[in-house]
Design a protein around this motif. Structure first.
Motif, PDB file in Angstrom:
ATOM      1  N   LYS A   1      18.040  24.960  20.985  1.00  0.00           N
ATOM      2  CA  LYS A   1      19.040  25.012  19.905  1.00  0.00           C
ATOM      3  C   LYS A   1      19.818  26.315  19.922  1.00  0.00           C
ATOM      4  CE  LYS A   1      16.149  21.708  18.216  1.00  0.00           C
ATOM      5  NZ  LYS A   1      14.899  21.361  18.921  1.00  0.00           N
ATOM      6  N   ASP A   2      21.047  26.207  19.468  1.00  0.00           N
ATOM      7  CA  ASP A   2      21.942  27.344  19.406  1.00  0.00           C
ATOM      8  C   ASP A   2      21.694  28.111  18.093  1.00  0.00           C
ATOM      9  OD1 ASP A   2      24.691  28.519  20.309  1.00  0.00           O
ATOM     10  OD2 ASP A   2      24.895  28.044  18.178  1.00  0.00           O
ATOM     11  N   VAL A   3      21.723  29.436  18.197  1.00  0.00           N
ATOM     12  CA  VAL A   3      21.421  30.290  17.047  1.00  0.00           C
ATOM     13  C   VAL A   3      22.406  30.055  15.892  1.00  0.00           C
ATOM     14  CG1 VAL A   3      21.464  32.726  16.358  1.00  0.00           C
ATOM     15  CG2 VAL A   3      20.269  32.035  18.444  1.00  0.00           C
ATOM     16  N   GLN A   4      23.685  29.959  16.232  1.00  0.00           N
ATOM     17  CA  GLN A   4      24.723  29.717  15.228  1.00  0.00           C
ATOM     18  C   GLN A   4      24.494  28.364  14.540  1.00  0.00           C
ATOM     19  OE1 GLN A   4      27.409  31.456  14.199  1.00  0.00           O
ATOM     20  NE2 GLN A   4      28.607  29.838  13.210  1.00  0.00           N
ATOM     21  N   ASP A   5      24.157  27.366  15.344  1.00  0.00           N
ATOM     22  CA  ASP A   5      23.893  26.025  14.793  1.00  0.00           C
ATOM     23  C   ASP A   5      22.746  26.069  13.786  1.00  0.00           C
ATOM     24  OD1 ASP A   5      25.861  24.837  16.248  1.00  0.00           O
ATOM     25  OD2 ASP A   5      24.547  23.796  17.658  1.00  0.00           O
ATOM     26  N   ILE A   6      21.716  26.833  14.111  1.00  0.00           N
ATOM     27  CA  ILE A   6      20.551  26.911  13.207  1.00  0.00           C
ATOM     28  C   ILE A   6      20.976  27.505  11.858  1.00  0.00           C
ATOM     29  CG2 ILE A   6      18.311  28.064  12.853  1.00  0.00           C
ATOM     30  CD1 ILE A   6      17.729  27.636  15.826  1.00  0.00           C
ATOM     31  N   GLY A   7      21.791  28.552  11.909  1.00  0.00           N
ATOM     32  CA  GLY A   7      22.293  29.147  10.662  1.00  0.00           C
ATOM     33  C   GLY A   7      23.101  28.143   9.845  1.00  0.00           C
TER      34      GLY A   7
ATOM     35  N   ASN B   1       7.147  33.845  26.275  1.00  0.00           N
ATOM     36  CA  ASN B   1       8.223  34.579  26.916  1.00  0.00           C
ATOM     37  C   ASN B   1       8.406  35.879  26.145  1.00  0.00           C
ATOM     38  OD1 ASN B   1      10.952  35.496  27.413  1.00  0.00           O
ATOM     39  ND2 ASN B   1      11.319  33.507  28.364  1.00  0.00           N
ATOM     40  N   GLU B   2       8.549  36.965  26.872  1.00  0.00           N
ATOM     41  CA  GLU B   2       8.714  38.264  26.195  1.00  0.00           C
ATOM     42  C   GLU B   2       9.937  38.276  25.292  1.00  0.00           C
ATOM     43  OE1 GLU B   2       9.081  40.892  29.442  1.00  0.00           O
ATOM     44  OE2 GLU B   2       6.966  40.731  30.002  1.00  0.00           O
ATOM     45  N   GLN B   3      10.891  37.418  25.625  1.00  0.00           N
ATOM     46  CA  GLN B   3      12.138  37.425  24.852  1.00  0.00           C
ATOM     47  C   GLN B   3      12.017  36.670  23.536  1.00  0.00           C
ATOM     48  OE1 GLN B   3      14.688  39.255  25.820  1.00  0.00           O
ATOM     49  NE2 GLN B   3      13.376  39.804  27.530  1.00  0.00           N
ATOM     50  N   GLU B   4      10.878  36.058  23.276  1.00  0.00           N
ATOM     51  CA  GLU B   4      10.796  35.193  22.093  1.00  0.00           C
ATOM     52  C   GLU B   4      11.130  35.947  20.811  1.00  0.00           C
ATOM     53  OE1 GLU B   4       7.103  33.051  21.446  1.00  0.00           O
ATOM     54  OE2 GLU B   4       8.089  31.686  20.072  1.00  0.00           O
ATOM     55  N   VAL B   5      10.588  37.170  20.674  1.00  0.00           N
ATOM     56  CA  VAL B   5      10.831  37.905  19.434  1.00  0.00           C
ATOM     57  C   VAL B   5      12.318  38.258  19.288  1.00  0.00           C
ATOM     58  CG1 VAL B   5      10.189  40.167  20.366  1.00  0.00           C
ATOM     59  CG2 VAL B   5       9.966  39.739  17.939  1.00  0.00           C
ATOM     60  N   THR B   6      12.996  38.489  20.401  1.00  0.00           N
ATOM     61  CA  THR B   6      14.439  38.782  20.343  1.00  0.00           C
ATOM     62  C   THR B   6      15.201  37.539  19.881  1.00  0.00           C
ATOM     63  OG1 THR B   6      14.098  40.228  22.229  1.00  0.00           O
ATOM     64  CG2 THR B   6      16.371  39.659  21.723  1.00  0.00           C
TER      65      THR B   6
ATOM     66  N   SER C   1      14.621  36.981  16.256  1.00  0.00           N
ATOM     67  CA  SER C   1      15.397  37.954  15.478  1.00  0.00           C
ATOM     68  C   SER C   1      16.841  37.476  15.308  1.00  0.00           C
ATOM     69  CB  SER C   1      15.324  39.286  16.224  1.00  0.00           C
ATOM     70  OG  SER C   1      16.075  40.218  15.565  1.00  0.00           O
ATOM     71  N   GLU C   2      17.418  36.948  16.372  1.00  0.00           N
ATOM     72  CA  GLU C   2      18.801  36.430  16.294  1.00  0.00           C
ATOM     73  C   GLU C   2      18.876  35.216  15.357  1.00  0.00           C
ATOM     74  OE1 GLU C   2      19.783  35.651  20.362  1.00  0.00           O
ATOM     75  OE2 GLU C   2      19.872  37.779  20.882  1.00  0.00           O
ATOM     76  N   ILE C   3      17.858  34.370  15.428  1.00  0.00           N
ATOM     77  CA  ILE C   3      17.835  33.180  14.556  1.00  0.00           C
ATOM     78  C   ILE C   3      17.761  33.596  13.083  1.00  0.00           C
ATOM     79  CG2 ILE C   3      16.394  31.201  13.856  1.00  0.00           C
ATOM     80  CD1 ILE C   3      15.685  30.868  16.866  1.00  0.00           C
ATOM     81  N   ILE C   4      16.864  34.519  12.785  1.00  0.00           N
ATOM     82  CA  ILE C   4      16.702  34.938  11.374  1.00  0.00           C
ATOM     83  C   ILE C   4      17.985  35.618  10.891  1.00  0.00           C
ATOM     84  CG2 ILE C   4      15.335  36.339   9.753  1.00  0.00           C
ATOM     85  CD1 ILE C   4      13.808  33.926  10.932  1.00  0.00           C
ATOM     86  N   GLU C   5      18.596  36.391  11.768  1.00  0.00           N
ATOM     87  CA  GLU C   5      19.859  37.054  11.403  1.00  0.00           C
ATOM     88  C   GLU C   5      20.919  36.002  11.070  1.00  0.00           C
ATOM     89  OE1 GLU C   5      21.430  40.103  10.150  1.00  0.00           O
ATOM     90  OE2 GLU C   5      19.438  40.336  11.028  1.00  0.00           O
TER      91      GLU C   5
END
Ligand code: SF4
Length: 377
Positions: free
Chosen positions: A160-166, A190-195, A198-202
Motif C-alpha cells: 500500500k501507498d503511504v499517501q493512500d493510507i492517510g 526488514n530493517e526499513q520497516e520502522v522507517t 514512521s512515514e505511514i503514521i506521519e
C-alpha cells in the motif's frame, strides 16, 4: 439470559452458515469480508459475499466464519435476522453496516476498500505489505494461511501507498464510527520497516490532525532501540505476535518466526516496550487453542505481571494452513479458559488500553468480552 460468551466461542469454533435471503444486502448495506490478511472461514467462498462479522443482542461482536455444515445458521424472518442451532431459534443477530468509504477511491485512483478495512465496528485495519518471508522455506506458522488467502481472493493491494493510507484513514474517521487503527506488515522482516511505519503514521497524522494516533502497530517483533523508534513515530500502542506461550510448542508451531525471535527475546522486548509505551499500551497477540490451558494461562500471568495486554484469537483450522482439517478445542474449553484469563488480567490491574483496541474491534477474541462481564470496558 443466553450465555453470549459461550455462544460466541461456539460460533467461532463451529462456524456458521446463512440462507440466501439473509445475505442479500451484504456488500451493499452491510460490511462484507475483504480478506485484508488472513482467511478465517472454514472453507473458501470465492464469488460469494459474506458478512465480515455481526453482533449478538448484548453487543458482542462475532467474526463470521463460514462452515456450510455448521449447526449454527442465520435465516431472515420477518425482516429480522435470526440465529438458529439447527432448527431451534437462539436470538436475533445483526450484520454490521458497510462504511461509505468502501465505495470511494483515493486521489491515486486506488479503491479504498483494497487499502484499509474495518474490523468489527470501530477498528481500521491496514496491512501495508501482504507478505511473509517464512513461506519461502516452508517455515510458516502452522495455523497461518496468508499466502493461500491472498492467492484465493486477490482482494487487496499487496503493497500500500503511504499517501493512500492517510486518505483512507481520514475518510474512515469522518464517518464517525472508527476509534482505532491496527497496522501490520504481515511479517515484513526488514530493517526499513520502522522507517516505513514512521512515514505511514506521519501520513495519518497529516490527514487526521492526531498528535498521537490511537491504535496499535504490529511490526515484525520490535527489539532493542527500534522500540523507542516505533514510539517516536507517534502511534499509541505496539503489538507483538507471540502466538504460542509454551517455548517448545512455539518453536514447533512457528519454525520460521522462532528462528528470528525466541520466546525469551519476546519477553525481554515486551518488558522494554512496556517501559517505553506504558502499561496497557503493549498488546500481545496469541493464538488460543493450540496449547494447554496451563501454559496459556502461564503466559497470561507473566504478561499481565509485566503490564502488557493480551489479544488471544480463537483458533479454528482454516483452509490453506498446515492445520487445515484439524479441530479446535470445545467452546466450553475456550469459555472456561478465557474466564480464568480475565480473572488474572483483572487481578493484575493491567490498564485495559481500550483507546487502542476494544471489544468492538474484532470478533475473533473472547478476552474483551470476558472482561466486560467484570465491568471492564
Ligand atoms: S509470521 Fe507466521 S503468522 Fe505471521 S504471516 Fe508469517 S507465517 Fe503467518
Amino acid at each position: 439470559m443466553e450465555n453470549y460468551l459461550l455462544l460466541k466461542a461456539a460460533i467461532l469454533t463451529e462456524g456458521i452458515r446463512s440462507d440466501h435471503e439473509s445475505l442479500k444486502e451484504v456488500g451493499t448495506k452491510y460490511k462484507e469480508q475483504n480478506h485484508g490478511l488472513f482467511g478465517w472461514d472454514f472453507e473458501n467462498h470465492v464469488n460469494m459475499k459474506l458478512p465480515d462479522d455481526f453482533t449478538l443482542p448484548d453487543g458482542t461482536v462475532v467474526q463470521y466464519r463460514l462452515n456450510s455444515k455448521s449447526p449454527y445458521n442465520v435465516k431472515k424472518n420477518k425482516n429480522k435476522l435470526k440465529l438458529y442451532f439447527n432448527e431451534n431459534e437462539i436470538c436475533e443477530v445483526k450484520w454490521i453496516e458497510r462504511p461509505n468509504y468502501y465505495n470511494n477511491k483515493t486521489t491515486n485512483d486506488n479503491e479504498m476498500i483494497k487499502i484499509g478495512q474495518i474490523g468489527g465496528k470501530d477498528c481500521l485495519f491496514f496491512c501495508f505489505q501482504n507478505y511473509c518471508s517464512n513461506f519461502k522455506e516452508n517455515k510458516q506458522c502452522k495455523f497461518c494461511n496468508l499466502v493461500s488467502t491472498s492467492k484465493t481472493y486477490n482482494s487487496v493491494i499487496r503493497k500500500k501507498d503511504v499517501q493512500d493510507i492517510g486518505e483512507v484513514t481520514a475518510a474512515a474517521w469522518s464517518e464517525g464510527s472508527v476509534n482505532h487503527v491496527n497496522i501490520t506488515g504481515g511479517c515484513y522482516i526488514n530493517e526499513q520497516e520502522v522507517t516505513i511505519v514512521s512515514e505511514i503514521i506521519e501520513s495519518i497524522k497529516e490527514h487526521t490532525g492526531f498528535e498521537r494516533v490511537p491504535g496499535t502497530i504490529l511490526p515484525a517483533p520490535a527489539k532493542g532501540d527500534d522500540i523507542q523508534r516505533y514510539y517516536d513515530t507517534g502511534i499509541q500502542a505496539i503489538g507483538y505476535a507471540m502466538e504460542v506461550w509454551d517455548k517448545k510448542l512455539y518453536e514447533a508451531t512457528c519454525p520460521g518466526k522462532s528462528e528470528n525471535t525466541s520466546h525469551d527475546e519476546f519477553v525481554t522486548s515486551i518488558k522494554k516496550a512496556v517501559k517505553i509505551f506504558g502499561e496497557g499500551n503493549v498488546n500481545i497477540a496469541m493464538v488460543m487453542g493450540l496449547e494447554t490451558k496451563d501454559t496459556f494461562l502461564n503466559g497470561i500471568k507473566t504478561l499481565s505481571t509485566i503490564g502488557a495486554n493480551v489479544i488471544p484469537f480463537v483458533w479454528a483450522p482454516n483452509p490453506g494452513s498446515k492445520l487445515e482439517g484439524h479441530r479446535a478445542p470445545s467452546a466450553e474449553w475456550y469459555t472456561e479458559t478465557i474466564i480464568e484469563a480475565a480473572d488474572i488480567v483483572y487481578e493484575n490491574k493491567v490498564p485495559p488500553g481500550t483507546e487502542n483496541h476494544c471489544y468492538l474491534c474484532d470478533g475473533n477474541s473472547l478476552l474483551h468480552d470476558a472482561l466486560r462481564l467484570k465491568g471492564v470496558i
